[in-house]
Design an enzyme around this catalytic site. Structure first.
Site, PDB file in Angstrom:
ATOM      1  N   TYR A   1       0.841  -1.205   0.000  1.00  0.00           N
ATOM      2  CA  TYR A   1       0.000   0.000   0.000  1.00  0.00           C
ATOM      3  C   TYR A   1       0.879   1.259   0.000  1.00  0.00           C
ATOM      4  CZ  TYR A   1      -2.820   3.505   2.633  1.00  0.00           C
ATOM      5  OH  TYR A   1      -3.441   4.636   3.087  1.00  0.00           O
TER       6      TYR A   1
ATOM      7  N   ASP B   1      -1.183  -5.896   9.334  1.00  0.00           N
ATOM      8  CA  ASP B   1      -2.275  -4.965   9.043  1.00  0.00           C
ATOM      9  C   ASP B   1      -3.396  -5.807   8.433  1.00  0.00           C
ATOM     10  OD1 ASP B   1      -4.018  -3.225   7.702  1.00  0.00           O
ATOM     11  OD2 ASP B   1      -2.467  -1.723   7.370  1.00  0.00           O
TER      12      ASP B   1
ATOM     13  N   ILE C   1      -6.681  -4.879   7.905  1.00  0.00           N
ATOM     14  CA  ILE C   1      -7.874  -4.040   7.765  1.00  0.00           C
ATOM     15  C   ILE C   1      -8.828  -4.541   6.679  1.00  0.00           C
ATOM     16  CG2 ILE C   1      -6.451  -2.077   8.490  1.00  0.00           C
ATOM     17  CD1 ILE C   1      -7.194  -0.689   5.960  1.00  0.00           C
TER      18      ILE C   1
ATOM     19  N   LYS D   1     -12.604  -0.311   5.787  1.00  0.00           N
ATOM     20  CA  LYS D   1     -12.842  -1.169   4.619  1.00  0.00           C
ATOM     21  C   LYS D   1     -13.961  -2.162   4.900  1.00  0.00           C
ATOM     22  CE  LYS D   1      -9.116   0.871   3.240  1.00  0.00           C
ATOM     23  NZ  LYS D   1      -9.097   1.927   2.234  1.00  0.00           N
TER      24      LYS D   1
END
Ligand SMILES: Cc1ncc(COP(=O)(O)O)c(C=O)c1O
Length: 478
Positions: free
Chosen positions: A154, A239, A241, A281
Site C-alpha cells: 500500500y 495490518d 484491515i 474497509k
C-alpha cells in the site's frame, strides 16, 4: 545547503514539516489529483475520469442506511428515555468507551471465524489504521531502524511508517512467478539487505489480506514468517484491515490464529505479534476514522494508549458504532451480504477485462484486483509502465488506476484496479473504455507490423534486384 534545509530556512518551518518523504508526489496520489480536476459524472461530465484508484467500499451502504432509519434514537443520542448528549460531549478518556471496545473485539473475532478470542484490555483505539500503524512504529522502532515489507505494498505506508517516525522500509521482493508469495529466501535476502545498509531490523510488516494483491496469506507463509521472526528475534505487525472482505476460499487466517496453532512457539512470540485493524474497509466507513491496535504486549499497549491521545475517535462516533456493532444479527447479515456484493463486483471486473485480453491475479479478498498489463507495455521497464499509465489516465481512456510501481512492485506492467467505489453502470463503462483502448492499440500494432513487413519485403525486392544486376542478369534492361 541541501534543498530540504534551504526550504525549511526560507519558510521558517521545521525539517519535519518540509520533509519530502511523505510520498504525496507518488503516481498513486497524482492520479487522485487528476481525477479531482475532471471527475466522471454520467450526465454532467460523461467523458470525465473514472476513479478506480480508491479502495473504498460503497457496496453495502443501503444496509447501514436502513439500520439508521430503524434506529433513530441512536442518531438523536436517546437511550432509555433520556439523552446521552451531555455524557458524550464531555467524555474525554483516551482509553475509549468500554462498550465500544467490547463490541469491537467481538466483531474482530467474528470476521476471523471465531478462531481467536480478543480481549478489550489489549486494544488501543486510534483515528483510523493510518494512525494505528504510525503509533505502532513509534513504539517499535527508533529513527533509522528498519521494517521489512513484502512488495507490492500500500503506497500510504511510506507516509505512515516512515515520514514522522524516521524508520526505514526495506522491501521483501516478491514476484508474479509464484503469485507474489513471500518465500523464505526473499525474507532472508531482505534481512541481509538491511544489514548491508547498516539498518537494524525491528520487524516484518505484512498486510493480510494484501493491498494491492487482494489475496490472503497461506498457512505455510504465515508459519515461515513466524519461524523467521523467532529466529531473528523481531516483531511481526499484521495490518488486517481487509479481514472482513474475504469473499472466496481459501479462508482468512489471522497471524494470531497461526501463532495460537503453533503451540510450542506461541509463548516465545506472544508479545511480539501485533495486529492493526479498522472499520474503513470492512464496514466502508473511512470518514469515521476508526482504527485499532491489538497486542498481547502489555507495555506496548500502555505506551500506545498514551500516544493515542494525539488521534482519538470522537465519542459520538464510538457511541454510534457501539450500537451498530452491538446489533449482532444485523452485523452477521451485513458481513454476509457485503462479501456477496464484493464477489459479484470482482467477477464483473475480471470478466470485463478478460474480454479485452487482460488477466487479473487470482484473488479472494479486498476491494481491488492486481491486473497484468505487461503485454501492453512498449518495453519491460517502469518507464513504459508510466507511459501506459499516463495514456490510461489522461489521453485515451480516462481511468484512474494505480501503477504497480506506486506500490513498489518489483516487476513493471501490473496495475491495481478498484471495483467497489463506483456504480455498476460506471464499471461497465470503464470496461468499455478499456476494450476500445486495447482494440485501438492492437490495430495500431497490426498496422505497424504490416508497415514493417511491407518495408522489409520492399528491401528484399530491392536487394534481389541489386543481386540480379550485379550478376549480369539486369543487363537486358539497359
Ligand atoms: C493496507 C492499508 N492500511 C491502512 C490503510 C489506511 O486506512 P484507514 O482509513 O483506516 O486509516 C489503508 C487504506 O487504504 C490500507 O489499504
Amino acid at each position: 545547503m541541501d534543498s530540504d534545509r534551504r526550504d525549511c530556512h526560507l519558510n521558517m518551518l521545521s525539517k519535519m514539516a518540509m520533509c519530502k518523504s511523505h510520498g504525496q508526489d507518488s503516481s498513486y496520489f497524482i492520479g487522485w489529483q487528476e481525477y479531482e480536476k475532471n471527475p466522471y459524472h454520467p450526465i454532467q461530465n460523461p467523458s470525465g475520469i473514472i476513479q478506480m484508484g480508491l479502495a473504498e467500499n460503497q457496496l453495502s451502504f443501503d444496509l447501514l442506511e436502513s439500520w439508521l432509519t430503524r434506529n433513530q434514537d441512536v442518531i438523536q443520542f436517546r437511550e432509555n428515555g433520556g439523552s446521552m448528549f451531555r455524557d458524550l460531549a464531555l467524555f474525554q478518556d483516551y482509553h475509549g468507551l468500554q462498550a465500544f471496545k467490547n463490541v469491537l473485539v467481538s466483531f474482530m473475532g467474528e470476521i476471523r471465524r471465531r478462531k481467536v478470542k480478543f480481549d478489550p484490555e489489549k486494544l488501543v483505539l486510534t483515528a483510523g489504521s493510518t494512525s494505528a500503524n504510525e503509533t505502532l512504529i513509534f513504539c517499535l522502532a527508533e529513527p533509522g531502524e528498519a521494517l521489512l515489507l513484502p512488495t507490492p505494498y500500500y503506497p500510504g505506508f511510506d507516509r505512515d511508517l516512515k515520514w514522522r517516525t524516521g524508520a526505514e522500509i526495506v522491501p521483501i521482493h516478491c514476484y508474479s512467478s509464484n503469485n507474489f508469495r513471500i518465500t523464505e529466501s526473499a525474507l532472508e535476502d531482505a534481512y541481509e539487505e538491511a544489514q548491508r545498509l547498516n539498518l537494524r531490523v525491528k520487524g516484518v510488516f505484512i498486510t493480510n489480506p494484501s493491498n494491492p494483491l487482494g489475496t490472503t496469506m497461506s498457512r505455510d507463509e504465515l508459519n515461515n514468517l513466524i519461524t523467521f521472526a523467532m529466529a531473528k528475534n523481531i516483531h511481526i505487525v499484521s495490518d488486517e484491515i481487509y479481514a472482513g472482505t474475504v469473499f472466496d476460499s481459501p479462508k482468512f487466517i489471522s497471524i494470531m490464529e497461526a501463532l495460537i496453532d503453533r503451540k510450542h512457539e506461541k509463548s516465545k512470540m506472544w508479545s511480539q505479534v501485533h495486529i492493526v485493524s479498522s472499520l474503513s474497509k470492512d464496514l466502508g466507513l473511512p470518514g469515521f476514522r476508526i482504527g485499532m491496535i491489538y497486542s498481547n504486549n502489555e507495555t506496548l499497549i500502555a505506551a500506545a494508549t498514551k500516544m493515542s491521545s494525539f488521534g482519538l475517535i470522537s465519542s459520538q462516533t464510538q457511541y454510534l458504532l457501539s450500537k451498530i456493532l452491538g446489533d449482532k444479527k444485523f452485523i452477521k447479515r451485513y458481513i454476509k451480504e457485503n462479501k456477496k456484493g464484493l464477489k459479484k463486483r470482482r467477477e464483473m471486473l475480471v470478466s470485463g477485462l478478460e474480454n479485452s485480453g487482460i488477466e487479473c491475479l487470482k484473488s479472494n479478498a479486498g476491494l481491488f484486483c492486481f491486473v497484468d498489463m505487461r503485454h501492453l507495455l512498449n518495453s519491460n521497464t517502469f518507464e513504459a509502465e508510466m507511459e501506459l499509465w499516463r495514456k490510461i489516465l489522461l489521453s485515451d481512456v480516462g481511468l484512474n488506476v494505480s501503477p504497480g510501481s506506486s506500490c513498489h512492485c518489483s516487476e513493471p506492467g501490473w496495475f491495481r484496479i478498484c471495483f467497489a467505489n463506483i456504480a455498476e453502470e460506471t464499471l461497465d463503462l470503464a470496461m468499455q473504455r478499456i476494450n476500445d483502448f486495447v482494440s485501438s492499440m492492437n490495430l495500431q500494432r497490426r498496422q505497424l507490423i504490416a508497415a514493417a513487413s511491407a518495408s522489409s519485403s520492399r528491401r528484399r525486392t530491392l536487394a534481389n534486384w541489386v543481386v540480379k544486376l550485379s550478376s549480369g542478369e539486369g543487363k537486358t534492361y539497359r
